[in-house]
Motif scaffolding. Sequence first.
Motif, PDB file in Angstrom:
ATOM      1  N   ILE A  94       1.576  -4.951  10.025  1.00 57.78           N
ATOM      2  CA  ILE A  94       0.996  -5.695   8.900  1.00 57.78           C
ATOM      3  C   ILE A  94       1.691  -7.045   8.825  1.00 57.78           C
ATOM      4  O   ILE A  94       2.909  -7.128   8.699  1.00 57.78           O
ATOM      5  N   LEU A 154     -10.044  -2.308  -1.430  1.00 56.80           N
ATOM      6  CA  LEU A 154      -8.700  -2.893  -1.360  1.00 56.80           C
ATOM      7  C   LEU A 154      -8.773  -4.398  -1.596  1.00 56.80           C
ATOM      8  O   LEU A 154      -7.925  -4.989  -2.265  1.00 56.80           O
ATOM      9  N   LEU A 159      -6.804   0.131   7.490  1.00 52.17           N
ATOM     10  CA  LEU A 159      -5.630  -0.715   7.286  1.00 52.17           C
ATOM     11  C   LEU A 159      -5.256  -1.493   8.540  1.00 52.17           C
ATOM     12  O   LEU A 159      -4.825  -2.648   8.467  1.00 52.17           O
ATOM     13  N   SER A 160      -5.422  -0.874   9.703  1.00 51.33           N
ATOM     14  CA  SER A 160      -5.038  -1.534  10.942  1.00 51.33           C
ATOM     15  C   SER A 160      -6.110  -2.480  11.447  1.00 51.33           C
ATOM     16  O   SER A 160      -5.828  -3.390  12.233  1.00 51.33           O
ATOM     17  N   TYR A 199       0.842  -1.193   0.000  1.00 51.96           N
ATOM     18  CA  TYR A 199       0.000   0.000   0.000  1.00 51.96           C
ATOM     19  C   TYR A 199       0.878   1.245   0.000  1.00 51.96           C
ATOM     20  O   TYR A 199       1.824   1.357   0.781  1.00 51.96           O
ATOM     21  N   VAL A 251       3.076  -1.066   4.216  1.00 51.41           N
ATOM     22  CA  VAL A 251       2.291   0.168   4.172  1.00 51.41           C
ATOM     23  C   VAL A 251       3.259   1.341   4.183  1.00 51.41           C
ATOM     24  O   VAL A 251       4.171   1.391   5.010  1.00 51.41           O
TER      25      VAL A 251
END
Length: 771
Positions: free
Chosen positions: A380, A326, A358-359, A147, A386
């Motif tokens: 991640i 995503l 994202l988290s 990302y 990321v």
Amino acid sequence: MRELGFKRVLFLVHRGQLARQTKKSYEKIFDKSVSMGLVGAGYSDYDRDYVFATVQTLNRDEHLRKYAPDDFDCIILDEAHHSSANTYQKVMNYFTPKLWLGMTATPDKRDDDIDGKNIYQIFNYQIAYEIRLQQAMEENMLCPFHYFGITDVSLLGDKEIKSKKLTESSFNQLVGDERVKHIIEQANYFGHSGDRVKGLIFCSRIDESVELSNKFNQTINPETGRFFRTIALNGDATEEERQRAFERLAMDENTLDTTNKTNADQIFDTERTEKTDKVDKADENMQPLDYIFSVEILNEGVDIVEVNQVIMLRPTESPIVFIQQLGRGLRKANGKEYVVILDFIGNYNNNFMIPVALSGDRSYNADTIRKYVISGNNTIPGASTVHFDEIAKDRIFASIGKIKGMKSIIRESYVSLKNRLGRVPYLLDFYENGEVDPLVIIKEYKTYQAFLEAVEKELYTGRLNEQEKTTLEYLSKTILSGTRPFELEILRQLMKKPSLSMKEIREVFTQRYDYEVNVQSLDNAADVLQGKFVSKDDEYKRFCRIDILKEDNNNIFRRMNNFTTRLQNEEFKKQIDDIIEVGLKRYHDKYQTALKNESPFVLYEKYSRRDVSLLMNCGRDLSSTMYGMKRIDDDVFIFVTYHKEESTDEQKNYVDGKPDYADAFEDNMIFRWDSQIGRGVDSSYVSDVVNTKRKHLLVKKSDAESNFYYMGEFDIVDVRAARKRDNNGKERDITKFEMKMHHPVREDLLRYLQSNLQQRLQNNTQELKAI
């Protein structure tokens, strides 16, 4: 299904394409051990063991009545969040299988609070299995992703983009040549896995997607040397057009993949028509696509495993939609080692939702969100990464610093949790289910009771009297954060029995925490529970009436009769227990290493000045007297705001009370700090810093943050006199300190603190070059 051994299974989907894809997956597992067939999309294989049907076909009586209600042992509903729709409900009300099984990536919907619409209720609040992005990556179920958060050249805000009509100037920002060039440059620079790009581009508006697609098609692809081949695909596209676009995107270069295709495979989610032959002929002449532009129809129900690049050109409206988009690239495929996600980040209010998505952390705790942005790669799993460029990172930090609509976010989280549990949730439910942080709720509403009254209205109004509400407010403000366990454990024991000796409570800490708590800390904790931990006298007049406990001369903590009477109110008792349980869980999760280290502080956790007062047994909240420096007995605390706010008053050098101190890390060990103006090397102020036994540094990035990172203890390397002009232009004494930390500062935290200082230096350099 194989392990359960059901004889007959119905798999229900909402598109013919999905029915065919699912049937192929099942054939890989079962081979020819069971018969399989399709119902819908031109098929009528009613008598097969495993039937894959479209709901549009099966909900019609002429198809539904082909079966007896108990014909299937198990019925599986794909995209089960649609199961409250009339078409699904007709099927569900007709059949009586042994097992209903729903599968969805989006169980939480905005209409779940409407009777009959709650998906959890439809499935009796039974969640067979739940997996989120982080765990799926750990289990190696998904393709690794890289990302990149990239600065968008468009400067339009959320409201402008969402408006029904854009001005010509604003629309040109979205589709102008500069933005098109920027997107293509970045897409080419970050690349893709595989021989050619097979990308999805998510836009904010339909007219934007159409115009960008047109402009791409008039632009040379730097990778291939020929024009891009793209289309815009939106809500008006037929099922046939969508399917053809997906096939074109997936196909190999210069190869029309017709292997293993039957005539029926090219008929889409409608009955057979006379157009079939024309479709076949058109398919033979199809050319591959580089990109499909769309707004939202690709969010769900689309399975193009070959996608190797996803580009986001829109504000993130919710973490759910972000992960849906995503996720279009996360399916594994032959020749695809990873997927590249390019997120063009503009000046959007909701940028804080990017790290939330994202988290997978739905706590909406600003400190937690910031921590993820500065150390995303550390959280991640596997080979995924990321990365945010500096300007994009600063835009996210700015968004985090002024999160808007928090009450709306809390309410949505509450409704989702209530739907999932089938009952009113409490703070502990939020904490254990990873929903909004209880501290965020308390910050907005002061008490959970106030929130319940706001969201449930008359159902909760009047359940508590004013003294009970005041008690909850004080405890929520003081002990819910769980920075230390003393008050929480004393209160927990007094909820069970009317009195507690000092000896008994010390035994509790020895057994549960392996810690010899001192009498001073317990006395101080008793003072806190008596409403004394306040900063102003009028606060004390209010909170001293909470009447929880009193301490007698024999070191016995006794529960007050008033409190015993109030505990007979089940709602009050429940909310007190709720505060205790959340506080202790937060302590065990975040702060318990402090006792083992024989220090009240945990390195790199965040603390308020109020927390420092509590942990140092001050007896009162001294935060109003804690500015840049505070000495407490043998400890001194230095509080630093790393990025000072600049004055907009031309007559002043500094914002009032905040001079431009040279406070900065030289590296991860050396910190340079300036005293307040007017504090020379011979002042008592400087003596307090120099001569205390223990010296602590706490730093926050900017005034947008309310709490400070505990950076650890330091020693003084050098002290020297200097001069600085105040706002009146008068030169006055200051003292400059060079400090050496006991522990090297964590690299990601150091980068975070320094980030927009570096950007400001870069901008200044660019301006000088331009001049």
